[in-house]
Design a protein around this motif. Structure first.
Motif, PDB file in Angstrom:
ATOM      1  N   SER A 148       0.922  -1.179   0.148  1.00 46.97           N
ATOM      2  CA  SER A 148      -0.134  -0.003  -0.008  1.00 46.97           C
ATOM      3  C   SER A 148       0.961   1.257  -0.075  1.00 46.97           C
ATOM      4  O   SER A 148       1.854   1.370   0.480  1.00 46.97           O
ATOM      5  N   VAL A 149       0.641   2.252  -0.799  1.00 49.14           N
ATOM      6  CA  VAL A 149       1.208   3.411  -0.865  1.00 49.14           C
ATOM      7  C   VAL A 149       0.513   4.851  -0.118  1.00 49.14           C
ATOM      8  O   VAL A 149      -0.595   5.020  -0.650  1.00 49.14           O
ATOM      9  N   THR A 150       1.249   5.252   0.993  1.00 49.87           N
ATOM     10  CA  THR A 150       0.346   6.267   1.536  1.00 49.87           C
ATOM     11  C   THR A 150       1.320   7.708   1.520  1.00 49.87           C
ATOM     12  O   THR A 150       2.282   7.635   1.744  1.00 49.87           O
ATOM     13  N   PRO A 151       0.544   8.536   0.765  1.00 49.07           N
ATOM     14  CA  PRO A 151       1.207   9.905   0.349  1.00 49.07           C
ATOM     15  C   PRO A 151       1.270  10.696   1.860  1.00 49.07           C
ATOM     16  O   PRO A 151       0.504  10.312   2.699  1.00 49.07           O
ATOM     17  N   PRO A 152       2.356  11.732   2.016  1.00 45.71           N
ATOM     18  CA  PRO A 152       2.502  12.291   3.233  1.00 45.71           C
ATOM     19  C   PRO A 152       1.289  13.457   3.295  1.00 45.71           C
ATOM     20  O   PRO A 152       0.696  13.676   2.178  1.00 45.71           O
ATOM     21  N   PRO A 153       0.788  13.615   4.243  1.00 41.78           N
ATOM     22  CA  PRO A 153      -0.479  14.640   4.291  1.00 41.78           C
ATOM     23  C   PRO A 153      -0.125  16.069   3.593  1.00 41.78           C
ATOM     24  O   PRO A 153      -0.908  16.431   3.163  1.00 41.78           O
ATOM     25  N   GLU A 154       1.109  16.583   3.737  1.00 40.01           N
ATOM     26  CA  GLU A 154       1.388  17.692   2.883  1.00 40.01           C
ATOM     27  C   GLU A 154       2.572  17.414   2.176  1.00 40.01           C
ATOM     28  O   GLU A 154       3.646  16.893   2.321  1.00 40.01           O
ATOM     29  N   ILE A 155       2.418  17.797   0.949  1.00 39.44           N
ATOM     30  CA  ILE A 155       3.462  17.649  -0.290  1.00 39.44           C
ATOM     31  C   ILE A 155       3.992  19.016  -0.713  1.00 39.44           C
ATOM     32  O   ILE A 155       3.060  19.784  -1.169  1.00 39.44           O
ATOM     33  N   TYR A 156       5.253  19.219  -0.562  1.00 35.48           N
ATOM     34  CA  TYR A 156       5.387  20.847  -0.866  1.00 35.48           C
ATOM     35  C   TYR A 156       6.404  20.497  -2.233  1.00 35.48           C
ATOM     36  O   TYR A 156       7.436  19.694  -2.194  1.00 35.48           O
ATOM     37  N   LYS A 157       6.380  21.440  -3.212  1.00 32.33           N
ATOM     38  CA  LYS A 157       7.364  21.600  -4.054  1.00 32.33           C
ATOM     39  C   LYS A 157       8.985  21.814  -3.691  1.00 32.33           C
ATOM     40  O   LYS A 157       9.142  22.295  -2.455  1.00 32.33           O
ATOM     41  N   ASN A 158       9.798  21.008  -4.262  1.00 35.92           N
ATOM     42  CA  ASN A 158      11.133  20.929  -4.103  1.00 35.92           C
ATOM     43  C   ASN A 158      11.620  20.637  -2.815  1.00 35.92           C
ATOM     44  O   ASN A 158      12.754  20.882  -2.316  1.00 35.92           O
ATOM     45  N   TYR A 168       7.861  12.103   1.723  1.00 37.29           N
ATOM     46  CA  TYR A 168       8.129  10.867   2.038  1.00 37.29           C
ATOM     47  C   TYR A 168       6.884  10.033   2.008  1.00 37.29           C
ATOM     48  O   TYR A 168       5.846  10.249   2.813  1.00 37.29           O
ATOM     49  N   PHE A 169       6.761   9.148   0.941  1.00 35.33           N
ATOM     50  CA  PHE A 169       5.607   8.133   0.643  1.00 35.33           C
ATOM     51  C   PHE A 169       5.867   7.197   1.541  1.00 35.33           C
ATOM     52  O   PHE A 169       6.921   6.455   1.427  1.00 35.33           O
ATOM     53  N   VAL A 170       4.705   6.751   2.240  1.00 30.39           N
ATOM     54  CA  VAL A 170       5.012   5.422   3.175  1.00 30.39           C
ATOM     55  C   VAL A 170       4.726   4.340   2.148  1.00 30.39           C
ATOM     56  O   VAL A 170       3.472   4.095   1.869  1.00 30.39           O
ATOM     57  N   VAL A 171       5.435   3.341   2.170  1.00 31.47           N
ATOM     58  CA  VAL A 171       5.130   2.052   1.274  1.00 31.47           C
ATOM     59  C   VAL A 171       5.132   1.041   2.434  1.00 31.47           C
ATOM     60  O   VAL A 171       6.229   0.806   3.234  1.00 31.47           O
ATOM     61  N   ASN A 172       4.002   0.356   2.659  1.00 30.04           N
ATOM     62  CA  ASN A 172       3.853  -0.839   3.477  1.00 30.04           C
ATOM     63  C   ASN A 172       3.992  -1.790   2.590  1.00 30.04           C
ATOM     64  O   ASN A 172       3.157  -2.051   1.708  1.00 30.04           O
TER      65      ASN A 172
END
Lengths: 295, 645
Positions: A70-80, A84-88
């Protein structure tokens, strides 16, 4: 050499590596020598070469099968900034070895995958806005480095990349000075004054503000809201920006808004057609960032 | 990690060095042991002796030097020395994952080259050990290539052996299948096989001065399995006949009377021989040079052969390697044949007069005279290998008149020449006498020192009769130790099923498969049929076990997969990256989720726990089907109502 196999939920690739090609040529050479000399010991060597090639194929196939992730994106993704995408990832049967996981071109390796493994893949996005993360790859050249197997999954994961946030602490001072002349009392909710009431819990609300009793009663989380002690309301406009480039102006606006919100100001923005009334808290921050990302 | 790879590459190098030790000079072996030892010490300390392009230059120079030494009669050795040297150079230079692979390839080529020197079972052992280490080496290289030097705590070394061990063990039965089913050709395409060195072979001539070497050798000449009939107490194994005597040497007269093509079984045409039939399966060691040995008198076989007028058999072409074949023989002292030739009575004139003078008192009818001579030799002469004939003396005359001691060759030659001096056609037969019975495997071992020569005398109206003038040789210990017998049996299996496996054996397997169902009169066929039936039963048993295991797995998978298929009707699909629980939570319809949660729990318990399936999963899937149907109807109803609204 690369072979492609299209399946319903994934696309598989088998790439014959340099040493794999050499191995095949060596097998052909031994086969040629065996038939030419009729030496059964060479046939034996050939049989082992073919057998190892087959076993390596089966092992490499099994090594990538029955993997759940499963791939969980971080709650906030900023440019540059690395997000950290959490991969279980876990193996449904047995252990898997020397596996590489690739998301948006970032590869990370796992020497052994057992019942449950977790890894964080730092992905840096260079552009703000809505992005679709489609490709998730699992690859391995286990056991012999002769062939690399690759499974490509279509994730269809939609994320929003917020504008870049940089340090604007010096600018915040000037805002403070602007308010030093006369403070405006605010009736906006804050965290310090009298209890105003309850509202539904939103992601990012501080845990200490959760009203546990009410939450337990209704089986849903509730956040306490208070009357702010002295709210400083700021509406950021294009006049507050110093940068000339449009992209950089958006980044600046986002940085200012985030910094001011963090300092306890009630922040709203006006930029072109975008008009967000001032407010505080995490929700406001997300709202501003999302709107700026989509601008 | 690097140290593990270096150690393993050195282990491989030492292994191949030990394996080629018998084929290269000891000095070179010692030199390389020292070099490898030094390199191991250096490499483990991380020292790099050769940097940049220096190793490449040295490798090219060495290649030129060694490859220039290649000759047609010295093909493999220079290549071996070159491979050893290149291997050593690899240790001197900096090592990346590709260098370790190169070291593996170099050592693999050395192991492959050894197969041209030997056919011994020890090669199988070498190959197995080499492959076991090589598989682990490759797995470690793969990890090194993927994760570099930093990974690999010490206990992972054992883990890598666990993984590579499994790969190695699985590859063995698969290799056996490949070995037996790889198509074999009837002949070599280009170069062909070379002669295998042996002390002495059965050539077209016998040099009576030079026969000792053969008689002192304890090597196995061939192994015999009696498929039908019984061997006589002292079996004579017929090989080649010698008709021409010239300058102390016997020569075989090449006069083929027929060539039998490749057939399952071919019988020699000619007068019938009376006696009991014995069917033998013979596994020939290399060096027979095409001569086919079989119990005296052969009548047919299952191989393409050439028959000479004297009923000595030869493979169609000279054959140097090992071979196994089936031969049919009839136990008889007589060969009803009328073939006669002038050369059969030829004796050198100088010798003829002397022999006539010496033996005129025993002159009689051919058969009687032959018996008299046998009696004469057996009572007054002694068999021994320890004798010498002074230079300048005629060996036959010296043996007959002075020493009276000699080996079978002298006895047979003397008797033949005496009979020929009186005009009686006589010839020599070269073959083997006797055999050691091995209880393990129930077969007979015939060794090189069992080589024997006897005489065949032409008796008018009867044909050729066998006479053996040699007194029994004082043999020391005939029985072999049980361990030796066991080792020999392993060798027999190795030679029969691996070394001698060829296109005929492959055809034989196909034939036995088709024959397996047909009734047979021959006991050996019945035996092979039984063996075949046994093989089928074992295969069936393995198949059933595999099927049951597979079925268990399928049951687990199918009941969950079935449920997934049912859910698809509702438009619900599980993504590959979703865990079963995640998917179950995603289902909105409460009734469907409830039933499916039971299925998911059961599936997870079976998949990851130790729970077995008890067929109640069918009830669950049926329930799910019903719930889904209902939900679908409701959905339709809803949409219908909506439309109506």
């Amino acid at each position: 050499m690369r072979f492609r196999f299209q399946f319903k939920d994934r696309t598989s690739y088998i790439k014959i590596n340099k040493w794999g090609t050499f191995y095949i040529l060596l097998t052909i050479a031994v086969g040629f020598a065996a038939t030419n000399t009729m030496n059964n010991l060479l046939y034996l060597v050939l049989a082992f070469l073919l057998s190892l090639m087959t076993v390596s194929g089966i092992v490499s196939r099994r090594n990538l099968r029955e993997i759940e992730f499963s791939v969980t994106p971080p709650p906030e993704i900023y440019k540059n900034k690395p997000a950290y995408f959490v991969v279980n990832i876990r193996s449904r049967r047995g252990k898997k070895f020397n596996i590489f996981v690739e998301l948006e071109g970032v590869r990370q390796g796992l020497q052994v995958i057992g019942k449950n493994e977790q890894l964080a893949i730092p992905v840096i996005f260079r552009k703000r806005g809505v992005r679709k993360i489609i490709n998730f790859k699992i690859s391995s050249s286990f056991p012999f480095s002769f062939f690399t197997r690759e499974e490509n999954f279509n994730l269809n994961l939609e994320i929003t990349v917020f504008p870049e946030i940089f340090d604007v602490s010096k600018r915040i001072k000037s805002f403070r000075e602007r308010f030093s002349s006369g403070e405006i009392e605010s009736q906006k909710p804050g965290t310090g004054g009298d209890f105003l009431g309850l509202r539904e819990y939103y992601d990012g609300d501080p845990v200490r503000l959760i009203h546990w009793k009410a939450s337990a009663r209704n089986d849903e989380l509730y956040t306490k809201i208070f009357l702010g002690p002295g709210w400083k309301e700021i509406i950021l406009s294009e006049d507050d920006l110093t940068e000339s480039d449009f992209e950089k102006r958006i980044d600046e606006m986002a940085s200012l808004a985030v910094s001011l919100l963090a300092s306890g100001y009630s922040v709203g923005i006006k930029m072109g057609e975008l008009n967000i009334p001032p407010d505080t808290g995490n929700l406001q921050k997300h709202k501003i960032l999302r709107e700026l990302a989509l601008l | 990690m690097m140290k593990i790879l270096i150690t393993e590459s050195i282990v491989l190098s030492f292994l191949t060095l030990i394996a080629i030790f018998p084929y290269i000079s000891p000095a070179v072996t010692v030199l390389f042991i020292l070099i490898y030892g030094l390199l191991l010490y250096n490499s483990l300390n991380g020292k790099v002796l050769l940097k940049g392009k220096i190793p490449n230059v040295i490798s090219i120079l060495l290649s030129i030097v060694f490859l220039s030494q290649i000759r047609m009669n010295n093909l493999v050795k220079p290549v071996m020395y070159l491979l050893l040297s290149l291997n050593a150079i690899k240790f001197l230079s900096d090592k990346k994952s590709k260098d370790f692979l190169q070291i593996l390839v170099l050592n693999f080529l050395i192991v492959t080259a050894i197969s041209t020197f030997t056919a011994d079972i020890s090669y199988l052992l070498l190959l197995l050990v080499f492959i076991a280490v090589a598989v682990n080496f490759l797995v470690n290289i793969n990890t090194f290539e993927s994760f570099g030097n930093q990974v690999f705590p010490s206990n992972d070394f054992l883990k890598s052996w666990k993984v590579s061990g499994k790969i190695f063990l699985v590859s063995i039965p698969l290799a056996v299948i490949f070995f037996y089913f790889l198509p074999r050709s009837g002949s070599a395409y280009f170069l062909g096989g070379g002669p295998v060195e042996r002390k002495i072979g059965f050539t077209n001539r016998i040099d009576i001065n030079n026969i000792e070497k053969l008689l002192r050798s304890k090597k196995v000449a061939f192994r015999v399995k009696v498929l039908r009939g019984k061997l006589p107490p002292l079996p004579y194994w017929r090989g080649k006949t010698y008709e021409i005597y010239r300058k102390g040497m016997w020569f075989h007269k090449k006069e083929a009377v027929g060539i039998f093509p490749i057939k399952r079984l071919a019988f020699i045409l000619g007068p019938k021989i009376k006696g009991d039939t014995v069917i033998q399966q013979i596994t020939m060691e290399p060096g027979s040079r095409g001569v086919i040995f079989g119990l005296d008198k052969p009548i047919g076989g299952n191989f393409p052969f050439r028959v000479y007028a004297t009923r000595s058999l030869n493979f169609k072409t000279d054959f140097y390697g090992r071979r196994n074949y089936k031969i049919y023989s009839v136990r008889s002292n007589f060969l009803p044949d009328t073939v006669r030739d002038q050369c059969l009575t030829y004796v050198p004139p100088s010798l003829k007069d002397t022999l006539v003078k010496l033996f005129k008192n025993v002159y009689d009818k051919p058969e009687k005279m032959a018996y008299k001579l046998v009696l004469y030799f057996r009572s007054r002469f002694k068999y021994s290998l320890n004798f010498s004939i002074p230079e300048g003396e005629n060996p036959v005359l010296y043996f007959l008149t002075k020493s009276r001691i000699g080996h079978c060759e002298l006895f047979a030659t003397s008797m033949a020449l005496i009979l020929r001096s009186f005009g009686i056609p006589t010839r020599l037969v070269g073959g083997y006498l006797g055999a050691i019975h091995s209880k393990i495997g129930n077969y007979y071992i015939v060794r090189e020192n069992d080589a024997h020569t006897w005489v065949e005398v032409y008796i008018p109206d009867k044909g050729w009769e066998k006479f053996d003038p040699s007194p029994p040789a004082p043999r020391k210990k005939r029985a072999l130790l049980n361990v030796s017998l066991l080792m020999d049996y392993v060798k027999l299996i190795w030679y029969n099923h691996v070394i001698n496996y060829d296109v005929y054996s492959q055809l034989g397997i196909i034939e036995s498969v088709s024959r397996g169902v047909r009734p047979s009169l021959y006991s050996h066929q019945i035996q092979s049929k039984r063996r075949f039936t046994g093989l089928i039963l074992i295969s069936l048993l393995i198949f059933v076990i595999l099927l049951l295991r597979l079925n268990k797995r399928l049951q687990q998978e199918t009941f969950y997969d079935k449920s997934l298929k049912i859910l698809k009707k509702l438009g619900l699909e599980k993504y590959p990256w979703e865990t079963p629980t995640e998917f179950q939570k995603r289902i909105e319809e409460e009734s469907v989720r409830e039933v499916f949660s039971k299925i998911t729990t059961l599936y997870l318990e079976v998949e990851f726990g130790k729970k077995e399936l008890h067929f109640n999963e069918k009830e669950l899937t049926d329930q799910l089907r019903e719930v889904v149907k209902r939900a679908k109807k409701e959905n339709k109803g809803d949409s219908g109502q909506n439309m109506g609204n």
